[in-house]
Design a protein around this motif. Sequence first.
Motif, PDB file in Angstrom:
ATOM      1  N   ARG A  49       0.810  -1.230   0.000  1.00  0.00           N
ATOM      2  CA  ARG A  49       0.000   0.000   0.000  1.00  0.00           C
ATOM      3  C   ARG A  49       0.840   1.276   0.000  1.00  0.00           C
ATOM      4  O   ARG A  49       0.300   2.351  -0.253  1.00  0.00           O
ATOM      5  CB  ARG A  49      -0.950   0.001   1.203  1.00  0.00           C
ATOM      6  CG  ARG A  49      -1.938  -1.141   1.176  1.00  0.00           C
ATOM      7  CD  ARG A  49      -3.026  -1.003   2.211  1.00  0.00           C
ATOM      8  NE  ARG A  49      -3.929  -2.148   2.184  1.00  0.00           N
ATOM      9  CZ  ARG A  49      -4.937  -2.275   1.315  1.00  0.00           C
ATOM     10  NH1 ARG A  49      -5.157  -1.323   0.425  1.00  0.00           N
ATOM     11  NH2 ARG A  49      -5.717  -3.350   1.330  1.00  0.00           N
ATOM     12  N   TRP A 239      -3.292 -10.225  -5.662  1.00  0.00           N
ATOM     13  CA  TRP A 239      -4.036  -9.317  -6.528  1.00  0.00           C
ATOM     14  C   TRP A 239      -5.049  -8.523  -5.710  1.00  0.00           C
ATOM     15  O   TRP A 239      -5.667  -9.004  -4.772  1.00  0.00           O
ATOM     16  CB  TRP A 239      -4.764 -10.111  -7.616  1.00  0.00           C
ATOM     17  CG  TRP A 239      -5.488  -9.226  -8.586  1.00  0.00           C
ATOM     18  CD1 TRP A 239      -5.000  -8.698  -9.732  1.00  0.00           C
ATOM     19  CD2 TRP A 239      -6.844  -8.763  -8.472  1.00  0.00           C
ATOM     20  NE1 TRP A 239      -5.953  -7.931 -10.350  1.00  0.00           N
ATOM     21  CE2 TRP A 239      -7.103  -7.933  -9.597  1.00  0.00           C
ATOM     22  CE3 TRP A 239      -7.857  -8.936  -7.538  1.00  0.00           C
ATOM     23  CZ2 TRP A 239      -8.321  -7.311  -9.809  1.00  0.00           C
ATOM     24  CZ3 TRP A 239      -9.078  -8.311  -7.739  1.00  0.00           C
ATOM     25  CH2 TRP A 239      -9.298  -7.514  -8.864  1.00  0.00           C
ATOM     26  N   TRP A 241      -6.582  -4.043  -5.171  1.00  0.00           N
ATOM     27  CA  TRP A 241      -6.497  -2.633  -5.560  1.00  0.00           C
ATOM     28  C   TRP A 241      -5.785  -1.884  -4.438  1.00  0.00           C
ATOM     29  O   TRP A 241      -6.247  -1.854  -3.302  1.00  0.00           O
ATOM     30  CB  TRP A 241      -7.887  -2.058  -5.801  1.00  0.00           C
ATOM     31  CG  TRP A 241      -7.896  -0.576  -6.056  1.00  0.00           C
ATOM     32  CD1 TRP A 241      -8.535   0.380  -5.322  1.00  0.00           C
ATOM     33  CD2 TRP A 241      -7.248   0.127  -7.122  1.00  0.00           C
ATOM     34  NE1 TRP A 241      -8.318   1.634  -5.856  1.00  0.00           N
ATOM     35  CE2 TRP A 241      -7.530   1.506  -6.970  1.00  0.00           C
ATOM     36  CE3 TRP A 241      -6.440  -0.260  -8.198  1.00  0.00           C
ATOM     37  CZ2 TRP A 241      -7.044   2.485  -7.836  1.00  0.00           C
ATOM     38  CZ3 TRP A 241      -5.956   0.703  -9.065  1.00  0.00           C
ATOM     39  CH2 TRP A 241      -6.262   2.056  -8.892  1.00  0.00           C
ATOM     40  N   TYR A 242      -4.618  -1.314  -4.764  1.00  0.00           N
ATOM     41  CA  TYR A 242      -3.788  -0.643  -3.773  1.00  0.00           C
ATOM     42  C   TYR A 242      -3.507   0.794  -4.229  1.00  0.00           C
ATOM     43  O   TYR A 242      -2.449   1.085  -4.794  1.00  0.00           O
ATOM     44  CB  TYR A 242      -2.468  -1.394  -3.584  1.00  0.00           C
ATOM     45  CG  TYR A 242      -2.646  -2.843  -3.214  1.00  0.00           C
ATOM     46  CD1 TYR A 242      -2.908  -3.207  -1.900  1.00  0.00           C
ATOM     47  CD2 TYR A 242      -2.566  -3.850  -4.183  1.00  0.00           C
ATOM     48  CE1 TYR A 242      -3.075  -4.549  -1.551  1.00  0.00           C
ATOM     49  CE2 TYR A 242      -2.730  -5.183  -3.837  1.00  0.00           C
ATOM     50  CZ  TYR A 242      -2.978  -5.525  -2.534  1.00  0.00           C
ATOM     51  OH  TYR A 242      -3.148  -6.847  -2.187  1.00  0.00           O
ATOM     52  N   PRO A 243      -4.450   1.701  -4.014  1.00  0.00           N
ATOM     53  CA  PRO A 243      -4.248   3.088  -4.440  1.00  0.00           C
ATOM     54  C   PRO A 243      -3.141   3.751  -3.632  1.00  0.00           C
ATOM     55  O   PRO A 243      -2.858   3.350  -2.491  1.00  0.00           O
ATOM     56  CB  PRO A 243      -5.602   3.741  -4.163  1.00  0.00           C
ATOM     57  CG  PRO A 243      -6.198   2.921  -3.066  1.00  0.00           C
ATOM     58  CD  PRO A 243      -5.732   1.516  -3.309  1.00  0.00           C
ATOM     59  N   LEU A 349      -0.253  -1.019  -8.631  1.00  0.00           N
ATOM     60  CA  LEU A 349      -1.516  -0.669  -7.989  1.00  0.00           C
ATOM     61  C   LEU A 349      -2.479  -1.847  -7.922  1.00  0.00           C
ATOM     62  O   LEU A 349      -3.486  -1.789  -7.217  1.00  0.00           O
ATOM     63  CB  LEU A 349      -2.175   0.508  -8.703  1.00  0.00           C
ATOM     64  CG  LEU A 349      -1.831   1.906  -8.125  1.00  0.00           C
ATOM     65  CD1 LEU A 349      -0.350   2.162  -8.161  1.00  0.00           C
ATOM     66  CD2 LEU A 349      -2.578   2.984  -8.883  1.00  0.00           C
ATOM     67  N   THR A 350      -2.174  -2.924  -8.657  1.00  0.00           N
ATOM     68  CA  THR A 350      -3.028  -4.111  -8.619  1.00  0.00           C
ATOM     69  C   THR A 350      -2.348  -5.292  -7.922  1.00  0.00           C
ATOM     70  O   THR A 350      -2.931  -6.380  -7.840  1.00  0.00           O
ATOM     71  CB  THR A 350      -3.438  -4.544 -10.037  1.00  0.00           C
ATOM     72  OG1 THR A 350      -2.262  -4.792 -10.821  1.00  0.00           O
ATOM     73  CG2 THR A 350      -4.281  -3.471 -10.698  1.00  0.00           C
TER      74      THR A 350
END
Length: 553
Positions: A49, A239, A241-243, A349-350
């Motif tokens: 993250r 896998w 979503w890591y904004p 980011l993924t």
Amino acid sequence: MKHSNYPLFVRRDLDGFFALMIDNLVQLLLIVALCSLCGISADSDLLLRYILPGAALSILFGNVFYAWQAHQLAKKENRSDVCALPYGLNTPSILVYIFFVMIPVYQRTNSAEAAWQMGLLACFGSGIIEFLGAFIADWVRRLTPRAALLSTLAGIAIGFISMTFVLKIYQRPLIGMLPAAVVLITLFSQTKLPFRMPGGLLAIIVGTISAWVLPEFIPQFMQGSAMSTEAIKTAWGQWGWYPPQFAGSALWELLKQPDEWLGYMSVIFPMGLFNVIGSMQNIESAEAAGDSYAARPSMIANGMGTIVASLLGSCFPTTIYIGHPGWKKMGSRAGYSTLNGLFFLVICLTGTTGVISQIIPLEAGAAIVLWIGMVITAQAFQACPKRHAPAVALGLFPAIAAWGATIMQGTLLVAGNKTLQQVLSADLFTEVNGFLVHGMVVMERGFIFTCMILSAICACLIDSKYRSAAIWSVIAAIFAFSGLTNAYEIMGNDIHFRLAFTEDNLSGVTYHATGIGIGYLLFAVTFLILGGFKDEPLMPETEESDSEPSLGH
């Protein structure tokens, strides 16, 4: 004036993308592996993250800027063959900041978060130094012979790029040699492939197929671990979503405690200076290849990219890459740079960085990076006056010594029977299997500066500029006395800088470079006495009549 038609993307940008992607992917995997030594596991929030998204945003920032810069230069000069400056993660900074900043903090505090915070500060400090260095870069370039700037890159290209990747090819020949053949015939002979397929793309395809298929038929000739679908499934488990997350508050909390981080400035400051010099040399290399970029905005963007990385949670600086002539010669323009930034944005980011590494073996793209290293080395001789060839050759030695010291250090770490500290404690000038270990370590410390200075001295002497050679010698003496070059401190197998203002570590081996500094002062006196004060003031090199045509023309 009618402006040139400079496209957003050309077919040969794929070759450039695969070369830059393989190189940056290696750095990301190195980060994942080494961060575990600081308590930051591959599935931790700090990595997924903060560190990887922060690195991705900094890579995107720089790649987009340098692609835009290439478009502006093409428009200004009415050309369509402009190649963007390559950009990505800084390998030396990754290694130095993990081993000499983050791991010591983790060992002292047993806190992964504390190690991460100190890494953020190291990255931020490096970015500030790079940013400030942009304002003196043009002045330094004007006063430095081109041979001095390019010989350093050639030495790095021989050892840390070409040699490293040619060893990867011969380490696993059944995977690496077929892609190498494709790269050699398409890039050296400019052979056109069917359907105008880029050679780099075909090399990646055949290398990947070889890695997956050949172990089934001839396992007795395969080295290294085989490709595994199970490894892909495991990597795919990350896998998500890591904004990007803002990490400025964690950085600010540490900045308010100078007692915690002042001691690490002996690592951060030299690395920041090395990055400034390295970026300046890469810009000079691009100019020698035909693309003249202004140093100040290029290096400001470079520093800003590193600062962005630190504020978004990455501990690792980004930098202008060595190798612009190679990317230009293979036909890449600006699209490869933009594509590289977008690619790493997506995979970081993924959380799919590990998936890519489990599908494509590094050996499949090794020959592309090898080729770039060879072009850089050739350029150092071709883009300088012929009379300066000895100066280029002299500047290679410190970088080669640095590569040898790295191999030696790594071997001792793996073998574990005798540490480098034990080797040098036995006899400071010992010779082990024909290698003068002390001399190699001395030459390795600050080798970027030593390469440039030795080459500059030689170029000035070739041109009978004795006063200029003496000035460079005095600069070398100052660097040695201060500890920016030649001085070192060794604890076990870890080689540290030994800056003049820091205290000796009595439990390790310490070498002050005072004798070398005096030797450089004797250089200066000798040049002035025997040269008879005959030359002009230190000036930039202007005579190019006896040089070979620059790459890219």
